[in-house]
Write an enzyme that holds these catalytic residues in place. Sequence first.
Site, mmCIF file in Angstrom:
data_model
loop_
_atom_site.group_PDB
_atom_site.id
_atom_site.type_symbol
_atom_site.label_atom_id
_atom_site.label_comp_id
_atom_site.label_asym_id
_atom_site.label_seq_id
_atom_site.Cartn_x
_atom_site.Cartn_y
_atom_site.Cartn_z
ATOM 1 N N TRP A 168 13.683 58.572 25.893
ATOM 2 C CA TRP A 168 12.520 58.402 25.517
ATOM 3 C C TRP A 168 11.526 58.876 25.239
ATOM 4 O O TRP A 168 11.612 60.256 25.990
ATOM 5 C CB TRP A 168 12.269 56.555 25.501
ATOM 6 C CG TRP A 168 11.635 55.978 24.335
ATOM 7 C CD1 TRP A 168 10.043 55.491 23.624
ATOM 8 C CD2 TRP A 168 12.070 54.991 23.207
ATOM 9 N NE1 TRP A 168 10.253 55.113 23.203
ATOM 10 C CE2 TRP A 168 11.059 55.151 22.391
ATOM 11 C CE3 TRP A 168 14.158 55.465 23.137
ATOM 12 C CZ2 TRP A 168 11.970 54.521 21.501
ATOM 13 C CZ3 TRP A 168 13.918 55.165 21.560
ATOM 14 C CH2 TRP A 168 12.521 54.285 20.519
ATOM 15 N N ASP A 237 2.368 60.493 21.411
ATOM 16 C CA ASP A 237 1.474 59.844 20.511
ATOM 17 C C ASP A 237 1.946 58.241 20.927
ATOM 18 O O ASP A 237 3.016 57.657 20.606
ATOM 19 C CB ASP A 237 1.239 60.785 19.137
ATOM 20 C CG ASP A 237 2.891 60.286 18.599
ATOM 21 O OD1 ASP A 237 3.704 60.802 19.383
ATOM 22 O OD2 ASP A 237 2.648 60.363 17.212
ATOM 23 N N GLU A 240 5.432 58.215 18.800
ATOM 24 C CA GLU A 240 6.659 58.219 20.163
ATOM 25 C C GLU A 240 7.030 59.502 19.406
ATOM 26 O O GLU A 240 8.342 59.466 20.299
ATOM 27 C CB GLU A 240 7.678 57.131 20.551
ATOM 28 C CG GLU A 240 6.837 56.279 20.637
ATOM 29 C CD GLU A 240 7.269 54.700 20.742
ATOM 30 O OE1 GLU A 240 7.238 54.178 22.367
ATOM 31 O OE2 GLU A 240 8.586 54.612 19.460
ATOM 32 N N GLU A 241 6.864 60.339 19.019
ATOM 33 C CA GLU A 241 7.339 61.589 18.970
ATOM 34 C C GLU A 241 6.367 63.294 19.589
ATOM 35 O O GLU A 241 7.617 64.398 19.458
ATOM 36 C CB GLU A 241 6.624 61.749 17.257
ATOM 37 C CG GLU A 241 7.691 60.477 16.671
ATOM 38 C CD GLU A 241 7.474 60.751 14.815
ATOM 39 O OE1 GLU A 241 8.516 60.203 14.218
ATOM 40 O OE2 GLU A 241 5.974 61.235 14.699
ATOM 41 N N GLU A 487 8.880 46.683 8.730
ATOM 42 C CA GLU A 487 7.567 47.248 9.382
ATOM 43 C C GLU A 487 6.683 48.608 7.825
ATOM 44 O O GLU A 487 6.078 48.916 7.572
ATOM 45 C CB GLU A 487 7.860 48.652 9.636
ATOM 46 C CG GLU A 487 7.591 49.834 10.655
ATOM 47 C CD GLU A 487 8.803 50.453 11.767
ATOM 48 O OE1 GLU A 487 10.264 51.618 10.870
ATOM 49 O OE2 GLU A 487 8.460 50.824 12.575
HETATM 50 C C1 NOJ Z 1 11.400 57.625 15.431
HETATM 51 C C2 NOJ Z 1 10.010 56.872 15.396
HETATM 52 O O1 NOJ Z 1 9.643 58.093 14.254
HETATM 53 C C3 NOJ Z 1 9.266 56.786 16.202
HETATM 54 O O2 NOJ Z 1 8.109 55.802 15.364
HETATM 55 C C4 NOJ Z 1 10.828 55.503 16.319
HETATM 56 O O3 NOJ Z 1 9.190 54.916 17.891
HETATM 57 C C5 NOJ Z 1 11.508 55.632 17.319
HETATM 58 N N1 NOJ Z 1 12.045 56.775 15.893
HETATM 59 C C6 NOJ Z 1 11.863 54.504 17.663
HETATM 60 O O4 NOJ Z 1 11.732 53.559 15.856
HETATM 61 C C1 NOJ Z 2 7.332 52.660 16.145
HETATM 62 C C2 NOJ Z 2 6.391 52.669 15.785
HETATM 63 O O1 NOJ Z 2 6.179 54.554 15.666
HETATM 64 C C3 NOJ Z 2 5.492 52.456 17.998
HETATM 65 O O2 NOJ Z 2 3.948 53.072 17.163
HETATM 66 C C4 NOJ Z 2 5.832 51.406 17.785
HETATM 67 O O3 NOJ Z 2 5.474 51.114 18.756
HETATM 68 C C5 NOJ Z 2 7.547 51.294 18.350
HETATM 69 N N1 NOJ Z 2 7.593 51.723 16.749
HETATM 70 C C6 NOJ Z 2 7.895 49.266 17.896
HETATM 71 O O4 NOJ Z 2 7.518 48.870 16.749
#
Ligand code: NOJ
Ligand code: NOJ
Length: 527
Positions: A168, A237, A240-241, A487
């Site tokens: 992750w 960030d 999560e990227e 979302e």
């Molecule tokens: C890729 C998304 O860009 C990211 O924001 C997300 O947390 C993960 N996939 C998991 O859904």
């Molecule tokens: C993807 C989003 O980019 C992230 O900010 C969020 O924490 C997860 N999804 C779960 O909602």
Amino acid sequence: MILISLVLVAYAVLYAIAYALPQQRFLATSQVLLEENLNDKTFEPLETWLDKEQHVALYKLLANVAPGGRNVRNAAAGSVIASPSKEHPNYYYQWVRDAAITAATIVDVYANNSTTMQAGKLSHFLDTYSSLSYRIQHTDNPSGTFHDLSGLGEPKFHADGSAYTESWGRPQRDGPALRALTLMQYLQAYNASHPGLWAPNGDNWFRPLYNAAMPPDSVIKADLEYISHYWSRSGFDVWEEVDGLHFFTLMVTRRALRKGARIAAAFGDNGAARWYDFQAGEVDLFLRKFWDAEKKHLVATLESSRSGLDCSLLLGGLHGTDGDAEDHDTTFAPFSDEILVSLLALSFDQEDRFPINSVRFSLNRNGRNEEPRQLRGVGIGRYPEDVYNGYGNSPNGGNPWFLCTSASAQVLYLTASHLTMARNLTLSELNAPFYTSLLPTVSFSAGMTFSADDDIFQQVVGRLKDVADEYLAVVKRHADVEGSLSEQFDRVTGYERGAFDLTWSYGAFLQAFWARQRLLELNEGLE
Ligand code: NOJ
Ligand code: NOJ
């Protein structure tokens, strides 16, 4: 009065758009028309829908929270799941960030109504959220352990509170800051409704939340120690990227440290208070690096190849500052010039990028190239370069998100309230483009000032509210008939996509709605 007539005009415009659509078939995609026609709520006034949706949103948010939530029967008490969706995509986890943001919304509900039956349930949830946070902090995970606090950067856990061990984007350092903020707000709200509890050596209710002991044995203290020692290191960030240093993360860090310093002082933990304040000051200085003088907007991540325009800039302003007068860090507050011009640039980008945005507005505007270009409330996504479509990566790019569209509305409502209270608007080189796009009929230039009695001042405040309402009208248009919010919504068809019933989408809507209510109350008070 002016506000009311502006609201009426806004509705007239919305109705005009809705009724104009069928005759403009050639311009719109058939899916958009299908959606418009099937959906009764399109013809419902925004105000009526908002009043219903505030209840729907809170109800659906609480459904994702344990104990008691109908979607989380098997989750550990105190958890918040990001969405009930267990596959395509699987969001049935607790993200530290989503959970803290959701719990903060619950604290707000509790703080405004701390004596009702419902308040008892909310405070029970918040107590279990605090105990579960303690447990999660002490759970070894791929980011590290409690021993050196490195484990606090772990972004997500299973719904039963155990560690998620697959690969992750980790660590993510916004989580501990957001969690500390939420629990500090809870501590303050609880204290306000139970004044007798507060005595330096009295009741121990506060002890699990804050205690001066080192190494830390209380939740808030552990988070504050973590962020005060780790903030200058890179991490992933909010999306999560990207590994790096991020505006959103540092904004919530600064606020948590500043608030932490005040809480520490209240507990007589004076050395810690000085340390947190000192670090907050360092973060504050560091944050100035996120202003890009050439681009003339803030950037989300330092040294990134992306444009830097990002909905996380707005979220940083919203979650990273307090309305509170005692907060002395107002740099990059939602109403600051830097946030407003960043919102403007992001909104123009997203308007052009997503077909649903341009279809809608090309009908009623005199061509999109008019100068100066007018700010409109449209669907806003995470950032221009996004390719995540809610299920995986798509070559067509990303989509607008409910939470980012609501955040845009919230920024403008807060700005309208801020100006109303300040009773003054001063134009500068920096903010002139924003106010010009808000009110293109006026030739704004640096150095002009308007006071609350000026007609132009009132027009600015009215337009801020109307454009914010346009953003919420987009949320309304793409919500389903029951008021559910996922979302994302599809950039072409407008239909919901990605994780359904996203907890954060409801929280972001509620925050925007409350900001709107406060603005309306403020204006009533002034009449
Ligand atoms: C890729 C998304 O860009 C990211 O924001 C997300 O947390 C993960 N996939 C998991 O859904
Ligand atoms: C993807 C989003 O980019 C992230 O900010 C969020 O924490 C997860 N999804 C779960 O909602």
